[in-house]
Design an enzyme around this catalytic site. Structure first.
Site, PDB file in Angstrom:
ATOM      1  CG  MET A   1      37.325  38.982  49.675  1.00  0.00           C
ATOM      2  SD  MET A   1      37.563  37.607  48.644  1.00  0.00           S
ATOM      3  CE  MET A   1      38.132  38.483  47.005  1.00  0.00           C
TER       4      MET A   1
ATOM      5  CB  THR B   1      38.894  47.207  44.120  1.00  0.00           C
ATOM      6  OG1 THR B   1      39.873  46.951  43.284  1.00  0.00           O
ATOM      7  CG2 THR B   1      37.768  47.663  43.357  1.00  0.00           C
TER       8      THR B   1
ATOM      9  CB  SER C   1      45.261  41.570  42.658  1.00  0.00           C
ATOM     10  OG  SER C   1      44.148  40.869  42.718  1.00  0.00           O
TER      11      SER C   1
ATOM     12  CG  HIS D   1      41.076  41.341  46.643  1.00  0.00           C
ATOM     13  ND1 HIS D   1      39.680  41.909  46.466  1.00  0.00           N
ATOM     14  CD2 HIS D   1      41.564  41.288  45.568  1.00  0.00           C
ATOM     15  CE1 HIS D   1      39.519  42.165  45.353  1.00  0.00           C
ATOM     16  NE2 HIS D   1      40.512  41.800  44.464  1.00  0.00           N
TER      17      HIS D   1
ATOM     18  CE1 TYR E   1      44.804  42.044  39.124  1.00  0.00           C
ATOM     19  CE2 TYR E   1      45.348  43.355  37.258  1.00  0.00           C
ATOM     20  CZ  TYR E   1      44.833  43.212  38.479  1.00  0.00           C
ATOM     21  OH  TYR E   1      44.347  44.379  39.311  1.00  0.00           O
TER      22      TYR E   1
END
Length: 184
Positions: A124, A51, A128, A126, A131
């Site tokens: 931050m 993101t 993923s 990252h 989930y």
């Protein structure tokens, strides 16, 4: 006879996010890892992404305009995994924490400026890989499993050469546009 003249209907607003997209070979590697984790720990399937801009409520035309304007000032950059980490949110259950290099941070701050995105927490970076709503013990097992399924995942480094605009306010995210970044 009275005729009521109202405001013309306004285009609908949706939540839009900007994602950095890993190259195809890295995406295939990540999808294999993510499938292995889902098999054991559950959770929904989703496309690997980093993101860059979190969800912003806009009309589609406005989102596309902002996206294209923002992408003009971003060059391709390298993302490097620091470690497999766990978080406290469904969408940050288990993830690859990325080194917050100046290029990674600048891509986000540049794009968020165009979208007017404000976050209550520092960026931050990252990616993923699962989930879910797992207990701390389950997250620790997932972390260990990720390092077993792909023993070099903690040393992964890859080029980000495209950004994508997604509509993200539904369960089935929809890619609206993709922009290929110029090489450095």
């Amino acid at each position: 006879m009275d005729v009521q003249v109202g405001e013309p209907p306004q285009p609908a607003k949706h939540a839009y996010s900007v994602f950095a997209i890993p190259p195809e070979d890295v995406t295939a590697r990540l999808k294999k890892l993510m499938a292995g984790l889902r098999l054991e720990f559950g959770g929904p399937e989703f496309e690997p992404h980093v993101t860059v801009v979190g969800p912003v409520s806009l009309t589609e035309d406005d989102a596309i305009d902002k996206f294209h304007a923002a992408c003009q000032g971003v060059r391709a950059y390298t993302a490097t995994v620091e470690k497999v980490a766990t978080g406290t949110f469904f969408y940050q259950c288990v993830f690859l924490l990325l080194h917050p290099t100046p290029q990674v941070a600048e891509a986000s701050s540049h794009c968020t400026g165009y979208f007017g995105y404000k976050s209550s927490t520092p960026y931050m970076p990252h990616l993923s890989i699962l989930y879910g709503d797992l207990s701390d013990d389950e997250k620790k097992k997932t972390q260990e499993k990720a390092n077993i399924l792909d023993e070099n995942i903690g040393n992964l480094s890859f080029q980000i050469s495209s950004l994508a605009l997604y509509e993200t306010d539904t369960e089935d995210w929809k890619k609206i546009a993709e922009f290929y970044l110029d090489a450095n």
